[in-house]
Design an enzyme around this catalytic site. Structure first.
Site, PDB file in Angstrom:
ATOM      1  N   ASP A  78       0.856  -1.189   0.000  1.00  0.00           N
ATOM      2  CA  ASP A  78       0.000   0.000   0.000  1.00  0.00           C
ATOM      3  C   ASP A  78       0.896   1.244   0.000  1.00  0.00           C
ATOM      4  OD1 ASP A  78      -2.222   1.955   0.813  1.00  0.00           O
ATOM      5  OD2 ASP A  78      -3.356   0.076   0.777  1.00  0.00           O
ATOM      6  N   ASP A  79       0.386   2.334   0.503  1.00  0.00           N
ATOM      7  CA  ASP A  79       1.070   3.631   0.425  1.00  0.00           C
ATOM      8  C   ASP A  79       2.430   3.623   1.147  1.00  0.00           C
ATOM      9  OD1 ASP A  79       1.421   6.292  -0.175  1.00  0.00           O
ATOM     10  OD2 ASP A  79      -0.326   7.000   0.929  1.00  0.00           O
ATOM     11  N   LYS A 155      -3.424  -0.833  -7.044  1.00  0.00           N
ATOM     12  CA  LYS A 155      -4.493  -0.088  -6.365  1.00  0.00           C
ATOM     13  C   LYS A 155      -4.257   1.376  -6.674  1.00  0.00           C
ATOM     14  CE  LYS A 155      -5.869   1.134  -1.565  1.00  0.00           C
ATOM     15  NZ  LYS A 155      -5.825   0.643  -0.159  1.00  0.00           N
ATOM     16  N   ASP A 157      -5.380   4.965  -5.894  1.00  0.00           N
ATOM     17  CA  ASP A 157      -6.122   5.783  -4.938  1.00  0.00           C
ATOM     18  C   ASP A 157      -6.482   7.141  -5.562  1.00  0.00           C
ATOM     19  OD1 ASP A 157      -7.305   6.381  -2.528  1.00  0.00           O
ATOM     20  OD2 ASP A 157      -5.563   5.817  -1.322  1.00  0.00           O
ATOM     21  N   ARG A 214     -13.043   0.406  -4.495  1.00  0.00           N
ATOM     22  CA  ARG A 214     -13.395   0.804  -3.142  1.00  0.00           C
ATOM     23  C   ARG A 214     -14.574   1.755  -3.243  1.00  0.00           C
ATOM     24  NH1 ARG A 214      -9.821   1.505   0.834  1.00  0.00           N
ATOM     25  NH2 ARG A 214     -11.574   2.566   1.782  1.00  0.00           N
ATOM     26  N   ASP A 218     -12.452   3.896   4.632  1.00  0.00           N
ATOM     27  CA  ASP A 218     -11.414   2.953   5.067  1.00  0.00           C
ATOM     28  C   ASP A 218     -11.863   2.170   6.293  1.00  0.00           C
ATOM     29  OD1 ASP A 218      -9.970   4.246   3.171  1.00  0.00           O
ATOM     30  OD2 ASP A 218      -8.423   5.015   4.537  1.00  0.00           O
TER      31      ASP A 218
HETATM   32  C1  GLA Z   1      -6.558   5.975   1.539  1.00  0.00           C
HETATM   33  C2  GLA Z   1      -7.057   4.592   1.148  1.00  0.00           C
HETATM   34  C3  GLA Z   1      -6.498   3.561   2.108  1.00  0.00           C
HETATM   35  C4  GLA Z   1      -4.973   3.612   2.080  1.00  0.00           C
HETATM   36  C5  GLA Z   1      -4.493   5.019   2.404  1.00  0.00           C
HETATM   37  C6  GLA Z   1      -3.007   5.156   2.195  1.00  0.00           C
HETATM   38  O1  GLA Z   1      -7.080   6.389   2.752  1.00  0.00           O
HETATM   39  O2  GLA Z   1      -8.452   4.528   1.137  1.00  0.00           O
HETATM   40  O3  GLA Z   1      -6.947   2.271   1.774  1.00  0.00           O
HETATM   41  O4  GLA Z   1      -4.523   3.231   0.805  1.00  0.00           O
HETATM   42  O5  GLA Z   1      -5.137   5.991   1.586  1.00  0.00           O
HETATM   43  O6  GLA Z   1      -2.538   6.437   2.481  1.00  0.00           O
END
Ligand code: GLA
Length: 441
Positions: A78-79, A155, A157, A214, A218
């Site tokens: 992820d990030d 993914k 975002d 999504r 979150d």
């Molecule tokens: C958003 C996404 C999360 C995650 C964060 C990372 O909030 O919805 O799932 O990827 O960013 O910073």
């Protein structure tokens, strides 16, 4: 004539979902965000910071602890993986301290173990965590970079982007990924940034360009968060339920089972509801230190088989009783179905009385396999009254299938799909279906 018909059928099938052939059942695997967030402090917390070690460790666990065989085959970054700066050619690059081997090497490590690598990007000036984003002019470069590293999933975002950029960018990235020639699963956070509902969200288009999306907020490490997400998805089921299918899934976010916020009953509830929703089963937890209870729930063969049913029809909430019991249902292939009885009570186990007929099942005889106790209930007719005992914030989950009225000597008496795919214990007797399934509501 037949060839033409088949061709036309293939054409409609191909246009109804992103045509990359991927994720015909909901994707499964592990993702870093919910549990490990943007922890980049490798000096103080080397085991838990976002680094190649974390992803290698999780890959080892998936490969060695029976996860991969159950279908959990993606490791998703992820990030907070990237450097704060693009390289001299404008390409994204991983943080050199935390990913000294680079992403391509990490991808090879995973591929050698039969796993797939996911990565994270953001259509905007910055990612949600403040790392470099993928503005419209960078879409092709980034798609090419990911493909050249051997990435299998993206993914994308939507922080720090506006409606117009999203309208252009999400379809453009889909095209750019396809143009790389590498099959890359594509998750779009677009709807989550547009309120998740039409008219702001066009699910027809999303299904054509993304494998999953999504829709909503979150997930956090709490039962409250699981309830909030579940309520939103089922309150909007008239809109969302028909949009899911092979290759195109609603994503209520990661599984938090094995972390700190859920009891054992609540963990079963999340697993059951995610299976009913045909949701991606993407864990975000610490696979190194998972309790045996959490592992048993996440590796429950019947729950996974229900989630991964090849028909790919998302389930629905059938009832919200004044007793705070809720009933959920999902039709499955071979005339089977899944039922979940959820208690929103906070007092004690509740004895819920009902019958399959009250839950819209057609006349016939059925058997029910209790997903979490492993017991089979036979001799159910649609009108048989039964009672299930449901713990507070817990579930009872059933796999229901029509019982055969005669034994076919050619048939070993077990339900073929689940048996072959998940090698369920031979003491279970799954019978060939003969009765018409409950029709779609
Ligand atoms: C958003 C996404 C999360 C995650 C964060 C990372 O909030 O919805 O799932 O990827 O960013 O910073």
């Amino acid at each position: 004539y037949w060839e033409l018909l088949i061709f036309l059928l293939a054409l409609t099938a191909a246009t109804s979902a992103l045509d990359n052939g991927l994720m015909r059942t909901p994707p499964m695997g592990w993702m870093s965000w919910e549990r490990f967030r943007c922890n980049v402090n490798c000096e103080n917390d080397p085991k838990n910071c976002i680094s190649e070690n974390l992803f290698r460790d999780m890959a080892d666990r998936l490969a060695e602890d029976g996860w991969k065989e159950m279908g959990y085959d993606h490791v998703m970054i992820d990030d907070c993986w990237s450097s704060m700066l693009r390289d001299k050619d404008g390409r994204l690059q991983p943080d050199p301290q935390r990913f000294p081997g680079g992403i391509a090497k990490l991808a090879r490590y995973l591929h050698d173990r039969g796993l797939k690598l996911g990565i994270y990007g953001d259509l905007g000036t910055h990612t949600c965590g403040g790392y470099p984003g993928t503005t419209l002019d960078k879409i092709e470069t980034d798609a090419q970079t990911f493909a050249s590293w051997g990435v299998d999933f993206l993914k994308l975002d939507g922080c720090y982007s506006n409606e117009e950029d999203q309208q252009k960018g999400y379809p453009l990235m889909s095209k750019a990924l396809n143009a790389t020639g590498r099959p890359i699963g594509y998750s779009c956070s677009w709807p989550a940034y547009r309120g998740g509902l039409p008219p702001s969200v066009n699910y027809t288009l999303l299904g054509e360009i993304c494998n999953l999306w999504r829709n909503y907020d979150d997930i956090q490490d709490s039962w409250n968060s699981v309830q909030d997400i579940t309520d939103w998805f089922f309150d909007n089921q008239e809109i969302l339920q028909p949009e899911a299918g092979p290759g195109r899934w609603n994503d209520p976010d990661m599984l938090i089972i094995g972390n700190f916020g859920l009891s054992v009953d609540q963990s079963r509830s999340q697993m059951a509801l995610w299976a009913i929703m045909a949701a991606p089963l993407i864990m975000s937890n610490n696979l190194r230190t998972l309790s045996s209870e959490a592992r048993a729930i996440l590796q429950n063969r019947a729950a996974i088989a229900i989630n991964q049913d090849p028909m790919g029809v998302q389930g629905r909430r059938l009832l919200q009783e004044r007793s705070l019991i809720e009933v959920y249902w999902r039709p499955l292939s071979q005339s089977a179905s899944a039922l979940v009885f959820l208690s929103r009570r906070q007092d004690m186990p509740y004895q819920y009385h009902t019958s399959l007929a009250k839950l819209n099942y057609t006349a016939g005889s059925y058997e029910a396999y209790d997903v979490f106790t492993g017991k089979t209930l036979s001799g159910l007719s649609a009108t048989t009254e039964f009672t299930v005992s449901i713990n507070p914030s817990g579930v009872v989950m059933w796999y229901v299938y029509p019982k055969m009225h005669y034994e076919d000597p050619q048939d070993d008496g077990r339900y073929p799909y689940i048996r072959q795919k998940y090698r369920m214990s031979s003491s279970l007797h799954f019978h060939k279906p003969r009765v018409v399934p409950p029709s779609l509501l």
